[in-house]
Write a protein that holds these residues in place. Structure first.
Motif, PDB file in Angstrom:
ATOM      1  N   THR A  45      52.217  45.299  40.551  1.00  0.00           N
ATOM      2  CA  THR A  45      51.806  44.031  39.945  1.00  0.00           C
ATOM      3  C   THR A  45      52.847  42.939  40.127  1.00  0.00           C
ATOM      4  O   THR A  45      54.021  43.200  40.407  1.00  0.00           O
ATOM      5  CB  THR A  45      51.568  44.181  38.428  1.00  0.00           C
ATOM      6  OG1 THR A  45      52.829  44.264  37.747  1.00  0.00           O
ATOM      7  CG2 THR A  45      50.732  45.410  38.117  1.00  0.00           C
ATOM      8  N   ARG A  53      41.556  41.070  30.971  1.00  0.00           N
ATOM      9  CA  ARG A  53      41.163  41.861  32.133  1.00  0.00           C
ATOM     10  C   ARG A  53      41.322  41.054  33.420  1.00  0.00           C
ATOM     11  O   ARG A  53      41.833  41.550  34.417  1.00  0.00           O
ATOM     12  CB  ARG A  53      39.713  42.327  31.966  1.00  0.00           C
ATOM     13  CG  ARG A  53      39.187  43.030  33.204  1.00  0.00           C
ATOM     14  CD  ARG A  53      37.731  43.434  33.098  1.00  0.00           C
ATOM     15  NE  ARG A  53      37.267  43.929  34.384  1.00  0.00           N
ATOM     16  CZ  ARG A  53      37.509  45.136  34.853  1.00  0.00           C
ATOM     17  NH1 ARG A  53      38.191  45.998  34.134  1.00  0.00           N
ATOM     18  NH2 ARG A  53      37.065  45.516  36.035  1.00  0.00           N
ATOM     19  N   ALA A  63      44.906  40.687  34.380  1.00  0.00           N
ATOM     20  CA  ALA A  63      45.404  41.958  34.907  1.00  0.00           C
ATOM     21  C   ALA A  63      44.941  42.170  36.347  1.00  0.00           C
ATOM     22  O   ALA A  63      45.722  42.581  37.214  1.00  0.00           O
ATOM     23  CB  ALA A  63      44.935  43.105  34.017  1.00  0.00           C
ATOM     24  N   LEU A  64      43.677  41.884  36.620  1.00  0.00           N
ATOM     25  CA  LEU A  64      43.154  42.022  37.978  1.00  0.00           C
ATOM     26  C   LEU A  64      43.869  41.077  38.939  1.00  0.00           C
ATOM     27  O   LEU A  64      44.261  41.474  40.052  1.00  0.00           O
ATOM     28  CB  LEU A  64      41.649  41.741  37.980  1.00  0.00           C
ATOM     29  CG  LEU A  64      40.930  41.823  39.328  1.00  0.00           C
ATOM     30  CD1 LEU A  64      41.038  43.220  39.921  1.00  0.00           C
ATOM     31  CD2 LEU A  64      39.464  41.425  39.167  1.00  0.00           C
ATOM     32  N   GLY A 120      38.152  46.667  40.751  1.00  0.00           N
ATOM     33  CA  GLY A 120      39.453  47.193  40.374  1.00  0.00           C
ATOM     34  C   GLY A 120      39.651  48.661  40.691  1.00  0.00           C
ATOM     35  O   GLY A 120      40.490  49.333  40.092  1.00  0.00           O
ATOM     36  N   PRO A 145      42.528  47.179  36.289  1.00  0.00           N
ATOM     37  CA  PRO A 145      42.719  46.115  35.301  1.00  0.00           C
ATOM     38  C   PRO A 145      42.816  46.640  33.874  1.00  0.00           C
ATOM     39  O   PRO A 145      43.619  46.147  33.073  1.00  0.00           O
ATOM     40  CB  PRO A 145      41.481  45.226  35.502  1.00  0.00           C
ATOM     41  CG  PRO A 145      41.086  45.452  36.915  1.00  0.00           C
ATOM     42  CD  PRO A 145      41.396  46.889  37.188  1.00  0.00           C
TER      43      PRO A 145
END
Length: 338
Positions: A145, A154, A157-158, A212, A241
């Motif tokens: 990441t 979400r 995060a993705l 994801g 995610p």
């Protein structure tokens, strides 16, 4: 694009790798290491992408790419958090020892914080003190990441996923029960992990990267024989995610954080335990799962854990049969302190 870290110093030397994994070109004039690229991704990534396209066109100097020359893409990382996205795997573990499955396991992912200061190279041996520790491989997928804020949504995060790679999350199975019984999690039972020679941006996966998840089989062989080929996009209860957002619930994640999927595991066609490859099933991504199924069906495990001299290979191929990340291939050896 595809990125790799050749063996050099503690953090490797960043190279861009051709899509067919045959050639590489140095990225040192842009950024010397992958961690430095991740720290300034918005500015650095477009320059690395341009270099990747030049490599494909043959317009930059190139060297022959050898997977044996690679460290893990991040030879050490600020954080390595491994989840358990395939709840089928967890369910089998508990069923084999006669334990009920808490309902929360289906809604809240398990995760542990692993050692990230000394990863193994993808062709480095698995060094172990004693076969009696129950040496096992675990074939997984991981993402790297960028910076992730605490309480990330979400979508955040993705959007933070920079790279995808494979993992061998080595486990010492016979040390795990006593450690977990202390109520403080894994430590000695989780030695150094190894990652694939190459990490790729999600776009390199094409339509295999969706929602994801990676929707391709993950191949594991033991001593040259196929051990497992479960599909990584099937039976993945928690996608990446969800795992990243879980890790960032109460803390931010720094650029270069690695989040693992946990052992890739598929149920059988009837919803029960999957079958071994030798019986027409997709097999397993670790020895422990095969032993669990043997215990459930036959009353006791039959398959031994890894022994000195055994070789494990973990790889993923695209729909045309081409290796995407290169292969993790490791032989188990007895540790002898120099």
């Amino acid at each position: 694009m595809k990125l790799s870290s050749l063996k050099q110093g503690r953090d490797g030397r960043l190279v861009v790798v051709s899509r067919d994994l045959t050639r590489a070109t140095d990225a040192f004039f842009i950024v010397p290491t992958l961690q430095q690229a991740l720290d300034d991704w918005e500015r650095i990534a477009p320059r690395l992408q341009d270099l990747s396209e030049q490599l494909e066109h043959g317009s930059v100097p190139a060297i022959r790419f050898h997977e044996h020359d690679c460290e893990s893409p991040l030879p050490r990382a600020y954080q390595w958090a491994d989840g358990s996205a395939y709840v089928n795997h967890v369910e089998l573990v508990r069923k084999a020892r006669g334990a009920e499955m808490p309902a929360s396991f289906w809604t809240d992912p398990l995760m542990y914080q692993g050692g990230s200061d000394a990863f193994l190279g993808p062709r480095d041996p698995i060094l172990a003190m004693d076969e009696a520790h129950g040496i096992d491989f675990e074939a997984e997928i991981a993402v790297v990441t960028g910076d992730v804020p605490m309480g990330a949504t979400r979508q955040e995060a993705l959007d933070a996923i920079r790279l995808v790679m494979l993992v061998n999350d080595v486990s010492l199975r016979n040390l795990i029960p006593a450690e977990l019984a202390k109520g403080f999690g894994f430590f000695q039972s989780k030695p150094s992990s190894a990652f694939s020679p190459v990490a790729v941006t999600p776009d390199e996966l094409g339509d295999a990267w969706k929602d994801g998840k990676v929707h391709l089989p993950l191949l594991s062989t033991l001593n040259g024989r196929l051990f497992g080929r479960p599909d990584a996009g099937t039976d993945m209860t928690f996608d990446f995610p969800a795992l990243i957002a879980h890790a960032a619930k109460t803390r931010p994640l720094g650029a270069g954080t690695i989040v693992g999927s946990g052992t890739v595991s598929n149920k059988g066609p009837d919803g029960g335990p999957g079958r071994p490859v030798t019986e027409g099933g997709v097999g397993y991504s670790c020895i422990a799962e095969q032993r669990m199924v043997e215990t459930i069906l036959q009353g006791e495990p039959k398959t031994p854990f890894l022994r000195f001299g055994d070789t494990v290979r973990i790889e993923m191929k695209d729909r045309q049969g081409h290796s995407i990340f290169g292969a993790i291939e490791q032989t188990v050896k007895a540790y002898a302190r120099e």
